[in-house]
Design a protein around this motif. Structure first.
Motif, PDB file in Angstrom:
ATOM      1  N   SER A  65     -15.266  -8.815 -68.542  1.00  0.00           N
ATOM      2  CA  SER A  65     -14.741 -10.139 -68.238  1.00  0.00           C
ATOM      3  C   SER A  65     -13.436 -10.055 -67.455  1.00  0.00           C
ATOM      4  CB  SER A  65     -14.533 -10.942 -69.527  1.00  0.00           C
ATOM      5  OG  SER A  65     -13.425 -10.466 -70.248  1.00  0.00           O
ATOM      6  N   PHE A  66     -12.682  -8.993 -67.642  1.00  0.00           N
ATOM      7  CA  PHE A  66     -11.433  -8.833 -66.888  1.00  0.00           C
ATOM      8  C   PHE A  66     -11.712  -8.729 -65.396  1.00  0.00           C
ATOM      9  CE2 PHE A  66      -7.209  -6.969 -66.051  1.00  0.00           C
ATOM     10  CZ  PHE A  66      -6.445  -7.778 -66.877  1.00  0.00           C
ATOM     11  N   GLY A  67     -12.732  -7.965 -65.057  1.00  0.00           N
ATOM     12  CA  GLY A  67     -13.183  -7.917 -63.673  1.00  0.00           C
ATOM     13  C   GLY A  67     -12.457  -6.898 -62.816  1.00  0.00           C
ATOM     14  N   PRO A  68     -13.044  -6.574 -61.660  1.00  0.00           N
ATOM     15  CA  PRO A  68     -12.514  -5.493 -60.823  1.00  0.00           C
ATOM     16  C   PRO A  68     -11.216  -5.833 -60.101  1.00  0.00           C
ATOM     17  CG  PRO A  68     -14.391  -6.552 -59.754  1.00  0.00           C
ATOM     18  CD  PRO A  68     -14.302  -7.131 -61.124  1.00  0.00           C
ATOM     19  N   LEU A  69     -11.025  -7.084 -59.708  1.00  0.00           N
ATOM     20  CA  LEU A  69      -9.846  -7.426 -58.917  1.00  0.00           C
ATOM     21  C   LEU A  69      -8.577  -7.316 -59.746  1.00  0.00           C
ATOM     22  CD1 LEU A  69      -8.996  -8.265 -56.104  1.00  0.00           C
ATOM     23  CD2 LEU A  69      -9.278 -10.651 -56.777  1.00  0.00           C
ATOM     24  N   LEU A  70      -8.601  -7.863 -60.960  1.00  0.00           N
ATOM     25  CA  LEU A  70      -7.434  -7.773 -61.825  1.00  0.00           C
ATOM     26  C   LEU A  70      -7.202  -6.341 -62.299  1.00  0.00           C
ATOM     27  CD1 LEU A  70      -7.828 -11.000 -64.007  1.00  0.00           C
ATOM     28  CD2 LEU A  70      -6.257 -10.626 -62.117  1.00  0.00           C
ATOM     29  N   LEU A  71      -8.292  -5.623 -62.589  1.00  0.00           N
ATOM     30  CA  LEU A  71      -8.138  -4.237 -63.032  1.00  0.00           C
ATOM     31  C   LEU A  71      -7.572  -3.368 -61.906  1.00  0.00           C
ATOM     32  CD1 LEU A  71      -8.546  -2.393 -65.460  1.00  0.00           C
ATOM     33  CD2 LEU A  71     -10.806  -1.841 -64.573  1.00  0.00           C
ATOM     34  N   ALA A  72      -8.012  -3.605 -60.686  1.00  0.00           N
ATOM     35  CA  ALA A  72      -7.480  -2.852 -59.544  1.00  0.00           C
ATOM     36  C   ALA A  72      -5.985  -3.097 -59.385  1.00  0.00           C
ATOM     37  CB  ALA A  72      -8.222  -3.242 -58.268  1.00  0.00           C
ATOM     38  N   LYS A  73      -5.548  -4.325 -59.674  1.00  0.00           N
ATOM     39  CA  LYS A  73      -4.123  -4.647 -59.616  1.00  0.00           C
ATOM     40  C   LYS A  73      -3.352  -3.819 -60.638  1.00  0.00           C
ATOM     41  CE  LYS A  73      -0.357  -7.296 -59.046  1.00  0.00           C
ATOM     42  NZ  LYS A  73       0.528  -7.171 -57.886  1.00  0.00           N
ATOM     43  N   ILE A  74      -3.867  -3.741 -61.859  1.00  0.00           N
ATOM     44  CA  ILE A  74      -3.196  -2.967 -62.912  1.00  0.00           C
ATOM     45  C   ILE A  74      -3.147  -1.486 -62.558  1.00  0.00           C
ATOM     46  CG2 ILE A  74      -3.417  -2.142 -65.286  1.00  0.00           C
ATOM     47  CD1 ILE A  74      -4.433  -4.830 -66.075  1.00  0.00           C
ATOM     48  N   LEU A  75      -4.273  -0.958 -62.050  1.00  0.00           N
ATOM     49  CA  LEU A  75      -4.362   0.467 -61.733  1.00  0.00           C
ATOM     50  C   LEU A  75      -3.699   0.824 -60.413  1.00  0.00           C
ATOM     51  CD1 LEU A  75      -8.060   1.158 -62.838  1.00  0.00           C
ATOM     52  CD2 LEU A  75      -5.958   1.497 -64.156  1.00  0.00           C
ATOM     53  N   GLN A  76      -3.234  -0.213 -59.689  1.00  0.00           N
ATOM     54  CA  GLN A  76      -2.543  -0.041 -58.402  1.00  0.00           C
ATOM     55  C   GLN A  76      -3.415   0.712 -57.395  1.00  0.00           C
ATOM     56  OE1 GLN A  76       1.800   0.730 -58.722  1.00  0.00           O
ATOM     57  NE2 GLN A  76       1.449   0.896 -60.933  1.00  0.00           N
ATOM     58  N   LEU A  77      -4.666   0.270 -57.300  1.00  0.00           N
ATOM     59  CA  LEU A  77      -5.594   0.866 -56.343  1.00  0.00           C
ATOM     60  C   LEU A  77      -5.390   0.249 -54.969  1.00  0.00           C
ATOM     61  CD1 LEU A  77      -8.870   0.817 -58.504  1.00  0.00           C
ATOM     62  CD2 LEU A  77      -7.120   2.610 -58.356  1.00  0.00           C
ATOM     63  N   ASN A  78      -5.726   1.025 -53.926  1.00  0.00           N
ATOM     64  CA  ASN A  78      -5.639   0.474 -52.572  1.00  0.00           C
ATOM     65  C   ASN A  78      -6.892  -0.356 -52.265  1.00  0.00           C
ATOM     66  OD1 ASN A  78      -7.718   2.213 -51.709  1.00  0.00           O
ATOM     67  ND2 ASN A  78      -6.267   3.793 -51.058  1.00  0.00           N
ATOM     68  N   HIS A  79      -6.948  -0.892 -51.055  1.00  0.00           N
ATOM     69  CA  HIS A  79      -8.027  -1.810 -50.713  1.00  0.00           C
ATOM     70  C   HIS A  79      -9.401  -1.142 -50.823  1.00  0.00           C
ATOM     71  CE1 HIS A  79     -10.078  -5.177 -48.881  1.00  0.00           C
ATOM     72  NE2 HIS A  79     -10.530  -4.410 -47.896  1.00  0.00           N
ATOM     73  N   THR A  80      -9.524   0.080 -50.310  1.00  0.00           N
ATOM     74  CA  THR A  80     -10.802   0.788 -50.363  1.00  0.00           C
ATOM     75  C   THR A  80     -11.210   1.074 -51.800  1.00  0.00           C
ATOM     76  OG1 THR A  80     -10.394   1.812 -48.200  1.00  0.00           O
ATOM     77  CG2 THR A  80     -12.007   2.886 -49.641  1.00  0.00           C
ATOM     78  N   GLN A  81     -10.257   1.525 -52.595  1.00  0.00           N
ATOM     79  CA  GLN A  81     -10.549   1.827 -53.993  1.00  0.00           C
ATOM     80  C   GLN A  81     -10.903   0.555 -54.765  1.00  0.00           C
ATOM     81  OE1 GLN A  81      -6.791   3.614 -54.728  1.00  0.00           O
ATOM     82  NE2 GLN A  81      -7.306   5.513 -53.643  1.00  0.00           N
ATOM     83  N   GLU A  82     -10.252  -0.550 -54.413  1.00  0.00           N
ATOM     84  CA  GLU A  82     -10.560  -1.830 -55.048  1.00  0.00           C
ATOM     85  C   GLU A  82     -11.995  -2.249 -54.744  1.00  0.00           C
ATOM     86  OE1 GLU A  82      -9.254  -6.219 -53.854  1.00  0.00           O
ATOM     87  OE2 GLU A  82      -7.571  -5.108 -54.700  1.00  0.00           O
ATOM     88  N   GLN A  83     -12.423  -2.064 -53.484  1.00  0.00           N
ATOM     89  CA  GLN A  83     -13.796  -2.402 -53.121  1.00  0.00           C
ATOM     90  C   GLN A  83     -14.795  -1.519 -53.872  1.00  0.00           C
ATOM     91  OE1 GLN A  83     -13.631  -2.025 -48.803  1.00  0.00           O
ATOM     92  NE2 GLN A  83     -13.691  -4.253 -48.598  1.00  0.00           N
ATOM     93  N   SER A  84     -14.468  -0.251 -54.010  1.00  0.00           N
ATOM     94  CA  SER A  84     -15.364   0.656 -54.741  1.00  0.00           C
ATOM     95  C   SER A  84     -15.457   0.261 -56.209  1.00  0.00           C
ATOM     96  CB  SER A  84     -14.857   2.096 -54.616  1.00  0.00           C
ATOM     97  OG  SER A  84     -14.921   2.537 -53.259  1.00  0.00           O
ATOM     98  N   LEU A  85     -14.338  -0.155 -56.792  1.00  0.00           N
ATOM     99  CA  LEU A  85     -14.370  -0.613 -58.181  1.00  0.00           C
ATOM    100  C   LEU A  85     -15.250  -1.855 -58.303  1.00  0.00           C
ATOM    101  CD1 LEU A  85     -13.203  -0.020 -61.005  1.00  0.00           C
ATOM    102  CD2 LEU A  85     -11.338  -1.606 -60.471  1.00  0.00           C
ATOM    103  N   GLY A  86     -15.228  -2.695 -57.288  1.00  0.00           N
ATOM    104  CA  GLY A  86     -16.105  -3.859 -57.282  1.00  0.00           C
ATOM    105  C   GLY A  86     -17.570  -3.472 -57.287  1.00  0.00           C
ATOM    106  N   LEU A  87     -17.929  -2.417 -56.549  1.00  0.00           N
ATOM    107  CA  LEU A  87     -19.310  -1.932 -56.555  1.00  0.00           C
ATOM    108  C   LEU A  87     -19.709  -1.420 -57.943  1.00  0.00           C
ATOM    109  CD1 LEU A  87     -19.645   0.046 -53.192  1.00  0.00           C
ATOM    110  CD2 LEU A  87     -20.703  -2.135 -53.788  1.00  0.00           C
ATOM    111  N   ILE A  88     -18.781  -0.739 -58.599  1.00  0.00           N
ATOM    112  CA  ILE A  88     -19.061  -0.214 -59.938  1.00  0.00           C
ATOM    113  C   ILE A  88     -19.345  -1.361 -60.902  1.00  0.00           C
ATOM    114  CG2 ILE A  88     -18.049   1.027 -61.892  1.00  0.00           C
ATOM    115  CD1 ILE A  88     -16.408   2.623 -59.702  1.00  0.00           C
TER     116      ILE A  88
END
Length: 532
Positions: free
Chosen positions: A151-174
């Motif tokens: 429910s937290f979702g990839p966009l908010l989690l990427a913010k916490i993990l301080q991922l870059n744009h490419t890594q954020e997109q990959s987390l979205g695929l996961i």
């Protein structure tokens, strides 16, 4: 206080009212229910005959409380929150400093409080308000607030993990893969397991048609998750997940419940806390129906230390915040951002805020001077010299402009604020523990639950019997249960190695496709819409 307009007279008895004062008084003379902020300041004098107020009906148009440290922002939050509660509106407060728990107890009079009340024309009465105390992941004395990874979702989690744009997109695929296959990501170990599978020889094909997941990017995500866990953040994710509908409750006497979220370690993990608050807001956005403009909001949400949310945020993240703030208004939720200067809030978000309570600013450095000039530029035209006024305000004084009942901005008014009627400070630990122990929510959220999810499904797959060769001897040894490790030549495989060895997980993941997985849709923030 100074003004750029020459008064038409004095404020003494029988003297004519200065024209700007008359205009301000008219601008705040609302006919419907309103919150009382305080009395007008004009030429250094407090004018209790001119009350500065906010219409209750416009509080879903959002707001900003800003000012330097020590200028009284926390007391302003408390003042607004207790009046909202008294009018039947639930409130959410993030308690960053740990001193808002006093809202549940009657205040203490004293010379200063009663003197302030007399100055501003306030009939001060000590009063406590119904409060619920919460704590992220149970780190604190409040009822635990948790969220699932799904429910937290990839966009908010990427913010916490301080991922870059490419890594954020990959987390979205996961997340997309886990959603479609019904692999529930409840906690961090679930996400570890799915990422590990998707970079295994057998799992790579799963994402090939939608871009794939590089081993390097997956490695960054896994390392970030490991570091996150090492900082003690595991408890924030899991079940039972907090139902944000519990923020909308009223007490039996009709007053709104004030939900106070303890943030005792915000200095250690500021990004996590600010992003978790955004999850709460996004989850409310999912579940609430459209109501348009109403006589009063369903909830007013105070977002303290707001600059932490916006620091180093991606464009996609900022766009999502802007859209959520704009759209949640029609669902009856008002959001107040609390920070030091308006420049901490992006201009697109600032443009959505109808009410402004600006406490004093400091101007000791060139950067401070620049911030002061930018702040002055965000106010409507006024008879005040705002640059001089904002640097000369005392504690508990602010420059205010809000939306009138017809949606037009009110005149800018320097204001001496009222004193809160509840305790201005924390309650003692024993009293807080007793309140939490008696909470209706404690039985629902206190005990963590670890049900079967992606990690357990992987573990079950890797525990299946292995194939045998024609002689009847095992071709390979069965992999151990996940999490069992030892060192030396006999070191057992890591989780990634277990997945690679698993001949069954690929078919398991493809076939799961549960109803839960098919029902997940994701919001502007990628947070999951769940059936209540």
């Amino acid at each position: 206080m100074t003004s750029s307009a020459e008064p038409a007279g004095t404020a003494g008895a029988g003297a004519p009212t200065p024209a700007p004062v008359a205009a301000i008084a008219s601008g705040y003379a609302f006919t419907g229910p309103a919150l009382d902020l305080g009395a007008l300041l004009w030429d250094g004098q407090c004018r209790p005959d001119v009350q500065v107020r906010i219409p209750l009906s416009v509080l879903n148009r959002h707001g900003l409380v800003a000012g330097a440290t020590g200028t009284g922002k926390t007391k302003t939050l408390q003042l607004i929150a207790e009046q909202l509660s008294a009018q039947g509106v639930p409130v959410f407060l993030a308690d960053v400093k740990g001193d808002l728990s006093g809202i549940a107890r009657p205040g203490q009079g004293g010379t200063r409080v009663l003197g302030r009340a007399a100055e501003v024309g306030q009939r001060w009465t000590a009063a406590g308000f119904p409060a619920e105390f919460l704590a992220l992941g149970g780190q604190g004395r409040g009822v635990p607030v948790r969220a699932t990874i799904t429910s937290f979702g990839p966009l908010l989690l990427a913010k916490i993990l301080q991922l870059n744009h490419t890594q954020e997109q990959s987390l979205g695929l996961i997340f997309h893969y886990a959603d479609t296959k019904g692999l529930e990501l409840i906690d961090l170990k679930d996400l570890h397991a799915v990422v590990a599978f998707l970079i295994s020889d057998e799992g790579k094909a799963e994402l090939r048609n939608i871009g794939g997941l590089s081993t390097a990017t997956a490695g960054v995500i896994l390392r970030s998750l490991t570091a996150f866990e090492a900082q003690g953040m595991t408890d924030f994710f899991g079940e039972p997940e907090f139902d944000t509908a519990d923020l909308l409750r009223t007490a039996p006497d009709g007053r709104g419940i004030v939900s106070v979220l303890e943030l005792p370690a915000v200095q250690d993990q500021p990004l996590l806390f600010s992003t978790f608050l955004m999850w709460l807001l996004a989850d409310l956005f999912h579940d609430l129906p459209e109501i348009g403009d109403a006589d009063k909001p369903k909830l007013v949400f105070f977002f303290d230390e707001a600059h932490l949310l916006f620091d180093d945020a991606s464009k996609a993240f900022l766009d999502s915040i802007t859209r959520t703030v704009r759209l949640i208004r029609s669902k009856g939720v008002g959001v107040f951002f609390v920070t030091q200067t308006p420049k901490d809030v992006p201009s697109d978000v600032l443009a959505q805020l109808g009410s402004r309570v600006q406490h004093a600013l400091r101007a000791f450095t060139p950067e401070d001077q620049k911030a002061l000039k930018a702040t002055v530029g965000t106010f409507p035209r006024s008879p005040y010299d705002l640059a001089e006024l904002l640097t000369g305000l005392g504690t508990g004084e602010a420059v205010v402009t809000v939306l009138s009942e017809n949606g037009a901005p009110t005149p800018v008014a320097a204001t001496r604020l009222r004193a809160p009627e509840s305790l201005m400070g924390p309650v003692d630990a024993a009293e807080l523990d007793a309140t939490v122990g008696a909470s209706d929510l404690r039985g629902r959220y206190a005990q963590a639950v670890d049900r079967e999810s992606a990690f357990e499904k992987l573990q079950r797959a890797t525990d299946t019997p292995t194939e045998t060769d024609p002689t009847g001897a095992p071709a390979t040894a069965a992999p151990p249960a996940a999490g069992q490790r030892h060192t030396g030549h006999g070191e057992e495989p890591s989780l990634v190695e277990q997945v690679v060895q698993s001949g069954m997980f690929k078919s398991l993941a493809r076939s799961v496709g549960t109803q839960l997985g098919r029902e997940i849709t994701r919001s502007l923030f990628g947070t999951a819409r769940r059936r209540r």
